[in-house]
Design an enzyme around this catalytic site. Structure first.
Site, PDB file in Angstrom:
ATOM      1  N   HIS A  40       0.848  -1.189   0.000  1.00  0.00           N
ATOM      2  CA  HIS A  40       0.000   0.000   0.000  1.00  0.00           C
ATOM      3  C   HIS A  40       0.886   1.243   0.000  1.00  0.00           C
ATOM      4  CE1 HIS A  40       1.063  -0.641   4.222  1.00  0.00           C
ATOM      5  NE2 HIS A  40       1.031   0.681   4.302  1.00  0.00           N
ATOM      6  N   HIS A  48       5.753   6.490  -1.136  1.00  0.00           N
ATOM      7  CA  HIS A  48       6.464   5.296  -1.591  1.00  0.00           C
ATOM      8  C   HIS A  48       5.667   4.070  -1.172  1.00  0.00           C
ATOM      9  CE1 HIS A  48       7.643   5.627   2.624  1.00  0.00           C
ATOM     10  NE2 HIS A  48       7.838   4.328   2.588  1.00  0.00           N
TER      11      HIS A  48
END
Length: 178
Positions: free
Chosen positions: A37, A121
């Site tokens: 995620h 990220h």
């Protein structure tokens, strides 16, 4: 007390592509494909009544849906201090806007403001004593990774259950984007 974070999840095909980047680095603990995620904000441990208030404020966020592109890989830390392998995110004003709205809602809820700058990220692996040359090879061989555009139509409040193995993430609420 429950441990929470707010994130963007990805379609299964994108998670599989991200997971497919893994391997070749001794000392890496790879993130399970189902747990990949993009964290908008780590909240941490909060009382359950505050979690309900967080849910209410996140539900009030109005932001547009947008496209996101994953771009490249890298490492946080260097040498023996390398700690995370990640997939990067192409600059996105819409993503920054959404993250800012999430941050504002959480501060209104009484949480301290996040001190670190938002650095979008996807954590691919956590590292412990990974050989520097293998990390370098990983980044070099996979540096051209790209996925997207990925349509982002919601964000999610997750509960993190810690245990002896990998953390288990439970989606508590999804919030649609316009």
């Amino acid at each position: 007390m429950i441990r929470l974070f707010v994130a963007l999840d990805f379609p299964e095909d994108v998670r599989r592509r991200l997971a497919g980047l893994g391997g070749g680095v001794p000392g890496a603990r790879w993130t399970d494909a189902d747990n990949l995620h993009l964290t908008l904000r780590f909240i941490g441990e909060v009382p359950e009544d505050q979690a309900a208030e967080i849910d209410e404020l996140l539900a009030q966020i109005a932001a547009p849906a947008f496209d996101l592109v994953l771009d490249g890989v890298g490492v946080y830390g260097s040498g023996r201090n390398a700690r995370v392998l990640w997939a990067g995110v192409e600059r996105s004003d819409a993503l920054s806007h959404l993250q800012s709205k999430v941050e504002s809602a959480l501060v209104r809820c009484g949480l301290p403001a996040e001190e670190r700058k938002f650095s979008p990220h996807v954590t691919l692996a956590r590292l412990k004593d990974a050989p520097k040359d293998r990390i370098g090879r990983f980044v070099e061989e996979r540096g051209m990774f790209r996925a997207g555009p990925i349509r982002v139509e919601h964000f999610t409040l997750y509960r993190s259950h810690l245990g002896k193995g990998a953390a288990v993430y439970e989606a508590l609420s999804e919030y649609g984007l316009e």
